[in-house]
Design a protein around this motif. Sequence first.
Motif, PDB file in Angstrom:
ATOM      1  N   TRP A 124       0.815  -1.202   0.000  1.00 20.73           N
ATOM      2  CA  TRP A 124       0.000   0.000   0.000  1.00 20.73           C
ATOM      3  C   TRP A 124       0.853   1.258   0.000  1.00 20.73           C
ATOM      4  CZ3 TRP A 124      -5.244   0.213  -0.545  1.00 20.73           C
ATOM      5  CH2 TRP A 124      -5.905  -1.038  -0.515  1.00 20.73           C
ATOM      6  N   GLU A 125       0.403   2.256  -0.774  1.00 19.25           N
ATOM      7  CA  GLU A 125       1.061   3.558  -0.840  1.00 19.25           C
ATOM      8  C   GLU A 125       0.162   4.601  -0.180  1.00 19.25           C
ATOM      9  OE1 GLU A 125       1.903   4.418  -4.893  1.00 19.25           O
ATOM     10  OE2 GLU A 125       3.257   2.707  -5.144  1.00 19.25           O
ATOM     11  N   LYS A 126       0.792   5.567   0.484  1.00 18.01           N
ATOM     12  CA  LYS A 126       0.078   6.647   1.159  1.00 18.01           C
ATOM     13  C   LYS A 126       0.452   7.958   0.464  1.00 18.01           C
ATOM     14  CE  LYS A 126       0.206   4.005   5.461  1.00 18.01           C
ATOM     15  NZ  LYS A 126       0.705   3.910   6.858  1.00 18.01           N
ATOM     16  N   PRO A 127      -0.314   8.351  -0.549  1.00 11.67           N
ATOM     17  CA  PRO A 127       0.096   9.496  -1.390  1.00 11.67           C
ATOM     18  C   PRO A 127      -0.014  10.829  -0.659  1.00 11.67           C
ATOM     19  CG  PRO A 127      -2.120   8.764  -1.975  1.00 11.67           C
ATOM     20  CD  PRO A 127      -1.595   7.762  -0.983  1.00 11.67           C
ATOM     21  N   ASP A 128       0.838  11.775  -1.046  1.00  6.65           N
ATOM     22  CA  ASP A 128       0.745  13.132  -0.527  1.00  6.65           C
ATOM     23  C   ASP A 128      -0.418  13.826  -1.233  1.00  6.65           C
ATOM     24  OD1 ASP A 128       2.935  12.762   1.106  1.00  6.65           O
ATOM     25  OD2 ASP A 128       4.373  13.663  -0.296  1.00  6.65           O
ATOM     26  N   LEU A 129      -1.455  14.155  -0.463  1.00 10.02           N
ATOM     27  CA  LEU A 129      -2.659  14.736  -1.040  1.00 10.02           C
ATOM     28  C   LEU A 129      -2.645  16.263  -1.047  1.00 10.02           C
ATOM     29  CD1 LEU A 129      -5.361  12.418   0.587  1.00 10.02           C
ATOM     30  CD2 LEU A 129      -4.188  12.143  -1.607  1.00 10.02           C
ATOM     31  N   GLY A 130      -1.874  16.868  -0.147  1.00 13.03           N
ATOM     32  CA  GLY A 130      -1.793  18.316  -0.096  1.00 13.03           C
ATOM     33  C   GLY A 130      -3.065  18.989   0.366  1.00 13.03           C
ATOM     34  N   LEU A 131      -3.825  18.342   1.248  1.00 15.87           N
ATOM     35  CA  LEU A 131      -5.139  18.846   1.638  1.00 15.87           C
ATOM     36  C   LEU A 131      -5.219  19.336   3.082  1.00 15.87           C
ATOM     37  CD1 LEU A 131      -7.373  16.103  -0.040  1.00 15.87           C
ATOM     38  CD2 LEU A 131      -6.854  18.393  -0.905  1.00 15.87           C
ATOM     39  N   VAL A 132      -4.627  18.619   4.012  1.00 22.65           N
ATOM     40  CA  VAL A 132      -4.758  18.915   5.436  1.00 22.65           C
ATOM     41  C   VAL A 132      -3.358  19.083   6.038  1.00 22.65           C
ATOM     42  CG1 VAL A 132      -5.584  18.091   7.675  1.00 22.65           C
ATOM     43  CG2 VAL A 132      -6.925  17.635   5.601  1.00 22.65           C
ATOM     44  N   ALA A 133      -3.183  20.163   6.782  1.00 22.80           N
ATOM     45  CA  ALA A 133      -1.868  20.425   7.371  1.00 22.80           C
ATOM     46  C   ALA A 133      -1.665  19.617   8.643  1.00 22.80           C
ATOM     47  CB  ALA A 133      -1.719  21.911   7.673  1.00 22.80           C
ATOM     48  N   TYR A 134      -0.469  19.057   8.763  1.00 22.55           N
ATOM     49  CA  TYR A 134      -0.028  18.420  10.009  1.00 22.55           C
ATOM     50  C   TYR A 134       1.377  18.931  10.300  1.00 22.55           C
ATOM     51  CZ  TYR A 134       1.493  14.927  13.374  1.00 22.55           C
ATOM     52  OH  TYR A 134       1.976  14.310  14.507  1.00 22.55           O
ATOM     53  N   ARG A 135       1.520  19.568  11.455  1.00 25.83           N
ATOM     54  CA  ARG A 135       2.787  20.192  11.843  1.00 25.83           C
ATOM     55  C   ARG A 135       3.289  21.136  10.747  1.00 25.83           C
ATOM     56  NH1 ARG A 135       6.250  15.193  14.594  1.00 25.83           N
ATOM     57  NH2 ARG A 135       4.830  14.821  16.366  1.00 25.83           N
ATOM     58  N   GLY A 136       2.350  21.879  10.154  1.00 23.25           N
ATOM     59  CA  GLY A 136       2.706  22.902   9.185  1.00 23.25           C
ATOM     60  C   GLY A 136       2.917  22.422   7.768  1.00 23.25           C
ATOM     61  N   SER A 137       2.690  21.132   7.507  1.00 22.91           N
ATOM     62  CA  SER A 137       2.907  20.602   6.156  1.00 22.91           C
ATOM     63  C   SER A 137       1.683  19.831   5.685  1.00 22.91           C
ATOM     64  CB  SER A 137       4.129  19.668   6.140  1.00 22.91           C
ATOM     65  OG  SER A 137       4.235  19.012   4.882  1.00 22.91           O
ATOM     66  N   THR A 138       1.370  19.967   4.383  1.00 20.27           N
ATOM     67  CA  THR A 138       0.268  19.190   3.784  1.00 20.27           C
ATOM     68  C   THR A 138       0.791  17.994   3.002  1.00 20.27           C
ATOM     69  OG1 THR A 138       0.248  20.628   1.832  1.00 20.27           O
ATOM     70  CG2 THR A 138      -1.238  21.199   3.651  1.00 20.27           C
ATOM     71  N   ALA A 139       2.056  17.672   3.155  1.00 24.27           N
ATOM     72  CA  ALA A 139       2.632  16.501   2.469  1.00 24.27           C
ATOM     73  C   ALA A 139       2.273  15.240   3.249  1.00 24.27           C
ATOM     74  CB  ALA A 139       4.143  16.651   2.340  1.00 24.27           C
ATOM     75  N   ASN A 140       1.030  14.834   3.138  1.00 22.03           N
ATOM     76  CA  ASN A 140       0.543  13.658   3.848  1.00 22.03           C
ATOM     77  C   ASN A 140      -0.674  13.103   3.111  1.00 22.03           C
ATOM     78  OD1 ASN A 140      -1.948  15.007   4.892  1.00 22.03           O
ATOM     79  ND2 ASN A 140      -0.434  16.281   5.963  1.00 22.03           N
ATOM     80  N   ASN A 141      -1.199  12.000   3.601  1.00 15.14           N
ATOM     81  CA  ASN A 141      -2.358  11.356   2.957  1.00 15.14           C
ATOM     82  C   ASN A 141      -3.656  11.599   3.714  1.00 15.14           C
ATOM     83  OD1 ASN A 141      -1.648   9.644   5.129  1.00 15.14           O
ATOM     84  ND2 ASN A 141      -2.513   7.846   4.090  1.00 15.14           N
ATOM     85  N   ILE A 142      -3.698  12.663   4.531  1.00 13.23           N
ATOM     86  CA  ILE A 142      -4.909  13.012   5.286  1.00 13.23           C
ATOM     87  C   ILE A 142      -5.879  13.754   4.366  1.00 13.23           C
ATOM     88  CG2 ILE A 142      -5.828  14.256   7.268  1.00 13.23           C
ATOM     89  CD1 ILE A 142      -2.926  14.157   8.431  1.00 13.23           C
ATOM     90  N   PHE A 143      -7.152  13.338   4.372  1.00 10.17           N
ATOM     91  CA  PHE A 143      -8.134  14.083   3.592  1.00 10.17           C
ATOM     92  C   PHE A 143      -9.205  14.745   4.460  1.00 10.17           C
ATOM     93  CE2 PHE A 143     -10.007   9.803   3.675  1.00 10.17           C
ATOM     94  CZ  PHE A 143     -11.349  10.056   3.937  1.00 10.17           C
ATOM     95  N   LEU A 144      -9.257  14.421   5.747  1.00 10.13           N
ATOM     96  CA  LEU A 144     -10.268  15.021   6.615  1.00 10.13           C
ATOM     97  C   LEU A 144      -9.819  14.900   8.060  1.00 10.13           C
ATOM     98  CD1 LEU A 144     -13.189  16.260   6.401  1.00 10.13           C
ATOM     99  CD2 LEU A 144     -14.045  13.980   6.956  1.00 10.13           C
ATOM    100  N   LYS A 145     -10.093  15.923   8.869  1.00 11.03           N
ATOM    101  CA  LYS A 145      -9.809  15.841  10.299  1.00 11.03           C
ATOM    102  C   LYS A 145     -11.074  16.164  11.082  1.00 11.03           C
ATOM    103  CE  LYS A 145      -8.074  20.559  10.941  1.00 11.03           C
ATOM    104  NZ  LYS A 145      -6.942  21.355  11.481  1.00 11.03           N
ATOM    105  N   ASP A 146     -10.966  16.056  12.415  1.00 10.33           N
ATOM    106  CA  ASP A 146     -12.102  16.285  13.318  1.00 10.33           C
ATOM    107  C   ASP A 146     -13.189  15.238  13.151  1.00 10.33           C
ATOM    108  OD1 ASP A 146     -10.901  18.545  14.372  1.00 10.33           O
ATOM    109  OD2 ASP A 146     -11.779  19.848  12.842  1.00 10.33           O
TER     110      ASP A 146
END
Length: 500
Positions: A124-146
Amino acid sequence: MNRDALLSITLVAFGAVGNGCSNPGTGEAAISLTSDSQLFVDNFLIESSDGVVKTLNRPGKHPANPLVRADRPWEGYLVLQPGSVIFDEEEGLFKMWYNSLPSTKRPDVEDFLCYATSKDGVHWEKPDLGLVAYRGSTANNIFLKDSAWTHSVIKDPDDKDPNRRYKLAYWRTRDRSECGVWVAFSSDGVRWTNHPDNPVVPCSATGDTFSVMQDAASKQYWLYHKSEIRPIRKVARLVSDDFVHWRDSQLVLQPDENDQPDTEFYGLSAFSYGGQYLGLLWVFHTYSQLMDTQLVSSRDGLVWDRSGYRRIFLPLGYMRNEYGGSSFDSGMVFPATAPAVKDDKLWIYYSGFSNLHNALAEEHTGEIGLATLRLDGFVSLEATSEASVVTRPVTFQGSSMTLNARIRAMEQQGGAFNPAWKELFTDVPDGKGSIRVEVQDADGQPISGYRAEECIPVQGDGVRLGISWGGGKDLSELEGRAVRFKFVMSNASLYSFRIR
């Protein structure tokens, strides 16, 4: 004992089922078959049987489990509750939507929803989506928080609005006014727009665990949720035509007098399958604080049969207790919303926990694993010496019949037939098995040209084994007529049949 035997549980050897005996000639209304696979998970199609054993088949867990681990800074512990995994045939890609939640090692992680993809279903790959910031960066695979815990994703290619092709339902509890089921829509399954009237189901009308499916027949959306009715956990259903307005809450599954007194139903991962509905029921044992999974089935989505006589379908992994160590899924398992289908296999993704349910949330250890099962392989009809099963009267549209079956030859490990077994299987010449199909009229009389002795015996192992009778005859001349099928089996496993 071989691996297949270890992964199967014999349920019961049954003769006649339903009303207790075969019942030809009563004017019973014929069942109209769809072109889907016809399973034997329940006894709906079966009128009678002789010498057949029904078996619940457990999926085999992947040797590389857990396949998806918390290996990114924004991942605490991972969970599919139930989460969603599909094989997108348009893109030739497995897609997964999963939760990441805070843990002891990573207390600063928020409640994130994350996205992953795979070409083979294993890596499995976890692509950088550029959608949600974590520690000041959106280079992650998060698409929604809360969001918290539960979510389900549906890909609906038939929706005329391209921006609603993907539908997401998730549980949110940030404050009381926002608590409940939220829905969002997407064109690509990655970038989501929340509906302005969220929450569409308030906390007071549901529980914090649910799954959403789309009914293949009506195209309605069904949300199976942890019922708000107390004191024990049980499953209810809500219905929607548009994924926004939900109605008709009905209780559909609850423990009864045949369950152990500590049994509760934590959730139901339900899905359309083979012209009916199947579900993976999350069974919570309050004394031990463990959770495993049973198979259930339904013909209407409301009345559910505890298929497999309440035996475990997806079991927990090993636990070594005082010797130390255990598998990642030794405490609880949560199956995803529905199996993915690819390469004639069912890919059942699930969350595994080594902790008990009552462990502190920060101590949870969730990771994601995979178990696979043969296509249609939930329940099989088993025969050693010659046995038979007769269906109730049915009608169909189509001309060709195929079987999903495994026909065996009793062999030694080295490949040679063991003559000592021949006395045990006197009706199986040279240890070889077969399946033949006889077509009878509605009164149970064999139809000329379609007798069992005129059927070309099926041998081998496959999910689409063709059936024909003398001279290559098919079912075309019987299309639309009420008939019964008699399956004559020896040394074989029959999983399903299909007419197209």
